[in-house]
Design a protein around this motif. Structure first.
Motif, PDB file in Angstrom:
ATOM      1  N   SER A 104       0.853  -1.170   0.000  1.00 28.47           N
ATOM      2  CA  SER A 104       0.000   0.000   0.000  1.00 28.47           C
ATOM      3  C   SER A 104       0.888   1.218   0.000  1.00 28.47           C
ATOM      4  CB  SER A 104      -0.877   0.004   1.254  1.00 28.47           C
ATOM      5  OG  SER A 104      -0.080   0.005   2.404  1.00 28.47           O
ATOM      6  N   ALA A 105       0.478   2.274  -0.671  1.00 24.04           N
ATOM      7  CA  ALA A 105       1.274   3.489  -0.696  1.00 24.04           C
ATOM      8  C   ALA A 105       1.082   4.235   0.613  1.00 24.04           C
ATOM      9  CB  ALA A 105       0.842   4.365  -1.873  1.00 24.04           C
ATOM     10  N   SER A 106       1.988   5.198   0.841  1.00 24.33           N
ATOM     11  CA  SER A 106       1.923   5.966   2.081  1.00 24.33           C
ATOM     12  C   SER A 106       0.582   6.676   2.179  1.00 24.33           C
ATOM     13  CB  SER A 106       3.060   6.991   2.092  1.00 24.33           C
ATOM     14  OG  SER A 106       3.022   7.745   3.257  1.00 24.33           O
ATOM     15  N   GLY A 107      -0.003   6.622   3.335  1.00 21.42           N
ATOM     16  CA  GLY A 107      -1.255   7.314   3.540  1.00 21.42           C
ATOM     17  C   GLY A 107      -2.475   6.482   3.192  1.00 21.42           C
ATOM     18  N   LYS A 108      -2.285   5.347   2.539  1.00 18.34           N
ATOM     19  CA  LYS A 108      -3.407   4.496   2.191  1.00 18.34           C
ATOM     20  C   LYS A 108      -3.587   3.420   3.246  1.00 18.34           C
ATOM     21  CE  LYS A 108      -3.033   5.091  -2.824  1.00 18.34           C
ATOM     22  NZ  LYS A 108      -2.878   4.395  -4.121  1.00 18.34           N
ATOM     23  N   SER A 109      -4.809   3.017   3.411  1.00 21.78           N
ATOM     24  CA  SER A 109      -5.070   1.960   4.371  1.00 21.78           C
ATOM     25  C   SER A 109      -4.831   0.618   3.706  1.00 21.78           C
ATOM     26  CB  SER A 109      -6.519   2.049   4.866  1.00 21.78           C
ATOM     27  OG  SER A 109      -7.403   1.909   3.771  1.00 21.78           O
ATOM     28  N   GLY A 110      -4.691  -0.402   4.519  1.00 22.26           N
ATOM     29  CA  GLY A 110      -4.521  -1.729   3.952  1.00 22.26           C
ATOM     30  C   GLY A 110      -3.193  -2.330   4.313  1.00 22.26           C
ATOM     31  N   ALA A 111      -3.076  -3.603   4.047  1.00 22.38           N
ATOM     32  CA  ALA A 111      -1.875  -4.348   4.410  1.00 22.38           C
ATOM     33  C   ALA A 111      -0.707  -3.987   3.500  1.00 22.38           C
ATOM     34  CB  ALA A 111      -2.159  -5.832   4.335  1.00 22.38           C
ATOM     35  N   TRP A 112       0.502  -4.262   4.018  1.00 22.34           N
ATOM     36  CA  TRP A 112       1.742  -4.037   3.259  1.00 22.34           C
ATOM     37  C   TRP A 112       2.419  -5.374   3.047  1.00 22.34           C
ATOM     38  CZ3 TRP A 112       6.926  -4.855   4.933  1.00 22.34           C
ATOM     39  CH2 TRP A 112       7.918  -4.324   4.098  1.00 22.34           C
ATOM     40  N   GLU A 113       2.985  -5.560   1.869  1.00 21.19           N
ATOM     41  CA  GLU A 113       3.808  -6.739   1.669  1.00 21.19           C
ATOM     42  C   GLU A 113       4.936  -6.424   0.701  1.00 21.19           C
ATOM     43  OE1 GLU A 113       1.935  -9.547  -1.767  1.00 21.19           O
ATOM     44  OE2 GLU A 113       0.912  -9.617   0.183  1.00 21.19           O
ATOM     45  N   PHE A 114       6.030  -7.132   0.904  1.00 21.72           N
ATOM     46  CA  PHE A 114       7.200  -6.932   0.060  1.00 21.72           C
ATOM     47  C   PHE A 114       7.943  -8.249  -0.047  1.00 21.72           C
ATOM     48  CE2 PHE A 114      11.643  -5.907  -0.791  1.00 21.72           C
ATOM     49  CZ  PHE A 114      11.528  -4.999  -1.841  1.00 21.72           C
ATOM     50  N   LYS A 115       8.262  -8.652  -1.265  1.00 21.65           N
ATOM     51  CA  LYS A 115       9.023  -9.876  -1.483  1.00 21.65           C
ATOM     52  C   LYS A 115      10.494  -9.513  -1.599  1.00 21.65           C
ATOM     53  CE  LYS A 115       9.013 -14.118  -4.250  1.00 21.65           C
ATOM     54  NZ  LYS A 115       8.378 -14.801  -5.411  1.00 21.65           N
ATOM     55  N   ASP A 116      11.295  -9.973  -0.647  1.00 22.75           N
ATOM     56  CA  ASP A 116      12.700  -9.572  -0.610  1.00 22.75           C
ATOM     57  C   ASP A 116      13.578 -10.485  -1.455  1.00 22.75           C
ATOM     58  OD1 ASP A 116      13.259 -11.844   0.899  1.00 22.75           O
ATOM     59  OD2 ASP A 116      13.915 -10.753   2.676  1.00 22.75           O
ATOM     60  N   ASP A 117      14.884 -10.277  -1.371  1.00 23.86           N
ATOM     61  CA  ASP A 117      15.797 -11.011  -2.242  1.00 23.86           C
ATOM     62  C   ASP A 117      16.149 -12.403  -1.729  1.00 23.86           C
ATOM     63  OD1 ASP A 117      15.723  -8.858  -3.898  1.00 23.86           O
ATOM     64  OD2 ASP A 117      17.700  -8.079  -3.383  1.00 23.86           O
ATOM     65  N   THR A 163       2.654  -7.103   6.673  1.00 22.00           N
ATOM     66  CA  THR A 163       2.261  -6.440   7.912  1.00 22.00           C
ATOM     67  C   THR A 163       0.877  -5.840   7.704  1.00 22.00           C
ATOM     68  OG1 THR A 163       3.340  -4.360   7.266  1.00 22.00           O
ATOM     69  CG2 THR A 163       4.648  -5.906   8.579  1.00 22.00           C
ATOM     70  N   ALA A 164       0.207  -5.528   8.801  1.00 26.22           N
ATOM     71  CA  ALA A 164      -1.164  -5.024   8.717  1.00 26.22           C
ATOM     72  C   ALA A 164      -1.235  -3.663   8.041  1.00 26.22           C
ATOM     73  CB  ALA A 164      -1.776  -4.955  10.112  1.00 26.22           C
ATOM     74  N   ALA A 165      -0.156  -2.887   8.144  1.00 22.78           N
ATOM     75  CA  ALA A 165      -0.111  -1.565   7.519  1.00 22.78           C
ATOM     76  C   ALA A 165       1.337  -1.268   7.125  1.00 22.78           C
ATOM     77  CB  ALA A 165      -0.630  -0.502   8.487  1.00 22.78           C
ATOM     78  N   THR A 166       1.514  -0.256   6.293  1.00 25.21           N
ATOM     79  CA  THR A 166       2.861   0.108   5.871  1.00 25.21           C
ATOM     80  C   THR A 166       3.715   0.467   7.088  1.00 25.21           C
ATOM     81  OG1 THR A 166       1.983   0.987   3.798  1.00 25.21           O
ATOM     82  CG2 THR A 166       4.215   1.653   4.410  1.00 25.21           C
TER      83      THR A 166
END
Length: 351
Positions: free
Chosen positions: A45-58, A65-68
């Motif tokens: 999710s972009a900054s300021g937006k609601s919603g979960a965050w996810e990132f696939k690392d190397d 996470t539940a939020a950014t």
């Protein structure tokens, strides 16, 4: 370039020295990861937006996470890169400051970039130091660091890793084995996922500067074909000659046509060759790029080494600092390419 140990047994000094080939010390344990080239992606999710965050690392691991995350803790160099992309961190670990032994005043380490070291919590300033209690106080939502060896978390002490990783999820990005442009893009991906606007004019201008600097290096390397460049790092009893195939910067230099010396007797880790000062002239270099980290001997200190002073590149004044652990933002990587281009443009064949 590691400064940590690897999955096998890499000495702290050895890794540090290798710098793109060097490292630091105690052997880092490995944990499987996926190649950054095809394994990483950013979804969040972009900054300021609601919603979960996810990132696939190397490593190929997807962090959710539940939020950014806002309470971010990162390796110092990674934190410096994120700052250049507009993301601030709460805490750092890794070389952050250098303390004057007389006045006890602190100044930012070269790896801290533009971080205001008075405004971040320093959890550890040296290899093996990580203050878990202070880490807990920060209520971290994510820990971010480099990866020099598959699944080895840079500057996260192996003996504390189990406890540290239970506190918050971790993200690891390659700092070796990938060419610099690819590694830069992954840092852009991560910053964007954390809410940074990576399309700003400043960042786009920095990227254009980086690309122009790369082209300048390519032209200089072509014009000075045959000028041999050695990547090295000095220690009291040893001189490390780095192998260029794994560090992100030297790998990119090779792609641009720079004639880098490849050592022929690598240590078991594959990062570098160790030379005694008696045989430091083994390789005939016209230009030397010397590790600029505070852990390595700098030119002033090396003057005391007679064999160093006798090297053709040293006598010709063709020794230049190398940013062994780059800060992966366009703003920080463009100048190091410009400096290399200038060094090549003015270099003479002396060896």
């Amino acid at each position: 370039m590691p400064s940590t140990a690897r999955a096998t047994s890499l000495t702290r000094r050895g890794l540090l020295a290798a710098g793109g080939a060097l490292g630091i010390g105690a052997a880092l344990a490995a944990c499987g990861g996926k190649d950054a080239k095809d394994g990483g992606s950013a979804e969040s999710s972009a900054s300021g937006k609601s919603g979960a965050w996810e990132f696939k690392d190397d490593r190929g691991q997807t962090v959710r996470t539940a939020a950014t995350p806002k309470n971010i803790v990162a390796f110092t160099g990674t934190a410096a890169a994120l700052k250049d992309f507009g993301i601030e961190v709460k805490g750092v670990f890794g070389p952050t400051y250098v303390e004057d032994p007389k006045t006890k005043t602190k100044k930012a380490d070269v790896q801290a970039g533009d971080l205001d070291i008075s405004k971040v919590t320093v959890l550890g300033n040296v290899w093996g130091e990580f203050k878990i209690e202070e880490y807990l106080k920060l209520q971290p939502e994510v820990l971010i660091t480099d990866m020099w060896e598959k699944d080895a978390l840079w500057y996260v002490p192996e003996e504390q890793k189990g406890k540290i990783l239970k506190i918050a999820p971790s993200v690891a990005l390659w700092a070796a084995g990938k060419s610099m442009p690819a590694v830069l893009q992954r840092h852009v991906d991560l910053a964007a996922s954390l809410g940074a606007d990576v399309k700003t004019k400043k960042i786009q201008d920095d990227k254009a500067r980086f690309e122009a600097a790369a082209e300048r290096v390519r032209k200089a390397a072509k014009a000075k074909k045959g000028v041999k460049v050695l990547i090295g790092s000095g220690a009291p009893d040893t001189f490390y000659v780095s192998a260029p195939a794994r560090p992100t910067d030297t790998l990119f230099f090779q792609e641009l046509g720079v004639d880098l010396i490849v050592p022929d007797a690598l240590d078991p880790t594959g990062w570098f060759e160790l030379l005694s000062w008696e045989i430091v002239d083994k390789y005939k270099a016209d230009v030397i790029l010397l590790d600029n980290r505070t852990s390595a001997l700098q030119p002033e200190a090396l003057k005391a080494k007679p064999t160093w002073a006798a090297l053709p590149a040293v006598k010709a004044g063709q020794v230049f600092p190398r940013v062994t652990e780059p800060i992966y933002s366009y703003a920080k990587c463009a100048p190091l390419l410009e400096d290399l281009a200038k060094a090549l443009e003015n270099a003479k064949k002396v060896a």
